[in-house]
Each structure stands twice: as C-alpha cells, then as structure tokens.
Design an enzyme around this catalytic site. Structure first.
Site, short mmCIF file in Angstrom:
data_model
loop_
_atom_site.label_atom_id
_atom_site.label_comp_id
_atom_site.label_asym_id
_atom_site.label_seq_id
_atom_site.Cartn_x
_atom_site.Cartn_y
_atom_site.Cartn_z
CB SER A 23 6.62 -13.88 -44.65
OG SER A 23 6.06 -13.72 -43.36
CG ASN A 110 4.50 -22.17 -34.77
OD1 ASN A 110 4.98 -21.21 -35.38
ND2 ASN A 110 5.21 -22.97 -34.00
CG HIS A 156 -3.03 -42.11 -82.23
ND1 HIS A 156 -2.11 -42.68 -81.40
CD2 HIS A 156 -4.12 -42.93 -82.19
CE1 HIS A 156 -2.60 -43.81 -80.89
NE2 HIS A 156 -3.83 -43.97 -81.34
CB SER A 277 3.43 -10.44 -86.42
OG SER A 277 4.74 -10.18 -86.87
CE LYS A 283 2.57 -15.01 -87.43
NZ LYS A 283 2.46 -16.41 -87.17
CG ASN A 285 0.58 -14.53 -83.94
OD1 ASN A 285 0.47 -15.23 -84.95
ND2 ASN A 285 1.54 -13.63 -83.78
CD GLU A 290 0.87 -18.97 -79.32
OE1 GLU A 290 1.93 -19.40 -79.75
OE2 GLU A 290 0.38 -17.89 -79.68
CD GLN A 322 8.21 -16.61 -43.61
OE1 GLN A 322 7.84 -16.39 -42.47
NE2 GLN A 322 9.30 -16.06 -44.13
#
Ligand code: ARG
Length: 455
Positions: A23, A110, A156, A277, A283, A285, A290, A322
């Site tokens: 690990s 442990n 709604h 874009s 564009k 965005n 997002e 682990q």
C-alpha cells in the site's frame, strides 16, 4: 528484502504478491502522522520503563531526522517493505540497528494504521472546513450585494414566486453551515486514540495510553481493543460528509449551468472560469460547474466503495480495510480541488440583474399574492385560489400578465379588487411582504446576513 515479519516463512513472497499487497503507493502520504505517532509511542515506552530511556531518545531523534529526509525528498520508499509503517521502521532499523527494533514493542500495525488514519483525516477535515468557510464568505458577499436583486424562485423548475438572489444564495450558505457542523461532528468522533489496542486484544505492557493521546492531540482513548483496530466508521462518515458537500455544490452547479445558458441569461461566467469549443467559435462553456457536478459521482463512489468494503467483515482487523485509503483519499482530493475553484467561479461571475428581474415578471410569479389580496378582503383562500386560477387562464389566452389588466377587467373576476391591487402585487411588494424569519424580504435577509457576519 527480508520481511520484518519473515521469521516463520521459508520462502520469499512472490513479487506479484508484493505488488498486490503493498500500500506504499498511496499510504506514503501519511508519513508525517506515522512518524509523529511513533515518536509519541517511543517516548511513552521510555517513560514507562518498557524500553531504556536512552533508546527511546535515540529513536525519537532518528525519527525526526527521517521525517526531515522525507520532507526533503531524500527517501525512496520500497514496494516490498509493504506499507508506510514498515518502510519507516525499516529505515529506522537501518540507521540505528537494534535500538530501532525496540520501537514496535506493545504495538501492532493494526492499531498503528488506525492511529495514522485518524490523525491524517483529522488534519484533512480542518483543511476542508477552512475551504468551506471560504466558500461561505463568497456566498455572503454575493448575498450582501444582491439584497434587492429580484429573480424568479422555482419549484419543479417552473417559475413559482419572486425571491431575491441574496435569498437564493443564502440557501446554499445554510447547506454549507450544516456541512461544516457535520465535519466537526465527524472530527469529534474520530478524535480518540487507538494505540494500546495492539493487534486486537490489547497488550500486556503497561502502556500509558492517556499520555500518548494527550501528546497527539486526542480527546481520549478507544475503549475496546477489537473496535479500536477495526472501526472505520469515521472513514465512512467523512466520505458521507464529503458526498453531501458535493451534493450541495452539484445542485448549485446545475443552476449556474442553467443560468449561464442563452435561455436564462441570468449570469455571465468570467472568461477565466469558462472554456471555449474547438469547433464552434461562439461558444463559452461552463466547464467548471459541469466538472464539479461530474466529480460528485466519484465522491459518491468512494462512499459506496467504503460501505461495501466494510460490510460483513468479521472482527477484528482484516486486510480488506487497507482499501479504505485510496477511496477516502480520492474523495478528499476531489473535494479539496472543487471547493476553491467553485468559490472563485462564483466570486467572478457577472450577475445580470435586469435579466433576473425580467425573468421574475414572467410566469405569473405574483399569482399567490393576488390570491392573498383577495383573502385580506374577506374571501376564503380556496375560493381566492380558484378566482386567480381563472384570471391566469384569461391572461394566458390574451398573452398578457395580471398587472397589465385594467381595473375594470380585474373587477370582472372579483368585486373585491381595487386600485391598490397594482402596488400590492408588484414584485417588490411580493418579496418584501415575505418578511417572516426565513423569507426573502430585504430587511429579513439583511438581519440574517449581519448575524452570520458576526460569527
Ligand atoms: N497497510 C495496512 C493497512 O492499511 C496496515 C495494517 C496491516 N496489518 C496487517 N495485519 N497486515 O491496513
């Protein structure tokens, strides 16, 4: 390399198993906690006379040197030393020989991993709490500047009643407040010290658990050794708290995405917090919002992964556990990445107050207030509801709004309606009459904001 636990084995571990079992790839990030825990344990062993005081001092001093070397990038961890605990112990032994071999007295990996994880998550909680506070501050600023920025409130996703942007944003502030208080709850429950649990059944050495707890900033010690090594509630709990933070950010992200669309046009994201874009030149965005919305999925994934990993495993420690680390680490990293960028995106966006107001004028958002007007003039609410329903249907038919009808037309629906209807159902009145605690009225919001600013 010989294993620290190799005594009873007659063969080396297959390299496939070394890779599979190891690990160190991901738990090396707990080296600070591992070393601090070992230093406190060694000091306690010396104080209790379990090991020689001089040996304890040498162990503590060498561990501090190892920490510095790791900080400076001078240490390379080994896959076949399995995990951070045995890597550091191996380095210690390579530096001070037999003295180093005394460190692990009265301790097991442990209880050691339980300790490290608690300490690491505690520090992470404090970081995330501070990031949530920053986001809260951003929300408070936006709210303060938009106490009378009227916008449509939705249910709604249909226009419902007018509210203000301050009111809307402060709803998220409440969510963030709960997130912060959940983080502190989790911190409180995880802040108990598991060393002394041993592998599962405690230990015969007269350890001073309280000393170690105090030294490492814990509020107390765990009270059952089986539970001490196998409890991962706090990991699941934190994963839930982080999931909830993401839920909240994803809801706001969804609104930011909608609001920045051409259809809504309520906000303009700053160029520094949007992207273009590769094909469509026009564009812009809302990628940040997002991605925050999208990354919510991976944090939920961590929560589900953790719960499923813990489900049904018998007492006490099992290697399954682990698997807790990559999941909670990924959730932590994700939230720590999302919070600041989300906060900056909000702080820099341009709010188009006119478009918000325009939006609030459509969709008959003052219809409830017309009904309330009739109620104030004696009509039972249910009847008022029906009258206004007819009024709305009439307006839809005529492609107009209630406020634009003449008094004569209005009176056609109810004789109770008078000249004062126009001011009584203006959007400003609709908002500012909702002045009960929790409502959008400017004065009410002002008081709430002032109160939060005092904290
Ligand atoms: N790397 C292990 C973990 O993360 C440490 C504990 C190992 N204990 C054991 N008995 N194999 O869980």
């Amino acid at each position: 390399m010989a294993k620290l636990w190799g005594g009873r084995f007659s063969k080396a571990t297959d390299t496939l198993v070394d890779d599979f079992n190891s690990s160190i790839r991901f738990d090396s990030r707990m080296y600070v906690q591992d070393i601090e825990g070992s230093m406190a344990h060694a000091e306690m062993l010396g104080r209790q006379g379990i090991i020689d005081k001089n040996d304890a001092d040498l162990i503590v001093k060498t561990l501090a040197e190892i920490k510095k070397d790791i900080d400076d990038g001078k240490v390379e961890f080994l896959i076949d030393a399995e995990d951070i605990h045995m890597n550091i112990e191996t380095i210690l032994i390579s530096r001070i020989g037999d003295v180093g071999k005394r460190l692990h007295t009265g301790r097991s990996r442990n209880d050691q991993v339980a300790l490290d994880t608690r300490m690491y998550l505690r520090a992470q909680i404090d970081d995330i709490y501070a990031l949530c506070e920053e986001l809260k501050k951003t929300l408070l600023d936006i709210a303060e500047n938009n106490l009378n920025t009227i916008m449509p409130g939705y249910t709604h996703l249909q226009k419902a009643q007018p509210i203000t942007l301050a009111h809307h944003v402060m709803a998220y502030y409440e969510m963030l407040n709960r997130d912060c208080s959940r983080l502190m709850d989790c911190r409180k429950r995880l802040n108990v010290m598991p060393l002394g649990s041993g592998a599962l059944a405690g230990t015969t050495y007269p350890l001073d658990r309280e000393f170690v707890a105090e030294k490492l900033g814990f509020d107390g010690v765990t009270l059952n050794s089986l539970d001490g090594v196998s409890d991962r509630d706090f990991v699941c709990e934190l994963a839930f708290d982080l999931s909830m933070i993401m839920t909240h950010m994803s809801r706001f992200s969804e609104e930011i995405i909608l609001w920045s669309s051409n259809e809504f046009g309520f906000i303009d994201l700053d160029d520094a917090y949007s992207t273009g874009s590769s094909i469509m030149p026009q564009k812009k965005n809302p990628d940040v919002a997002e991605l925050v919305r999208g990354k919510t999925g991976r944090v939920y994934g961590s929560l589900m992964g953790l719960l499923t990993m813990m489900k049904g495993i018998p007492l006490a420690y099992n290697k399954d556990m682990q698997e807790d680390k990559e999941q909670i680490f990924d959730a932590i990293d994700t939230v720590k990445m999302c919070l600041p960028v989300f906060s900056k995106m909000l702080a820099t966006m341009k709010i188009k107050k006119d478009a918000m107001l325009q939006g609030a004028k459509g969709g008959f958002t003052n219809a409830t207030d017309v009904a309330d007007y009739l109620v104030k003039h004696g009509l039972p609410f249910r009847d008022a509801h029906t009258v206004v329903g007819r009024l709305v249907a009439y307006c839809i038919e005529k492609n107009t709004v209630i406020d634009a009808l003449s008094l004569e037309e209005l009176k056609g629906f109810s004789e109770l309606i008078d000249e004062d209807i126009y001011s009584e159902i203006s959007l400003e009145t609709c908002v500012n009459q909702r002045k009960l605690v929790g409502g959008p009225a400017m004065d009410t919001m002002r008081k709430i904001i002032d109160n939060y600013k005092k904290d």
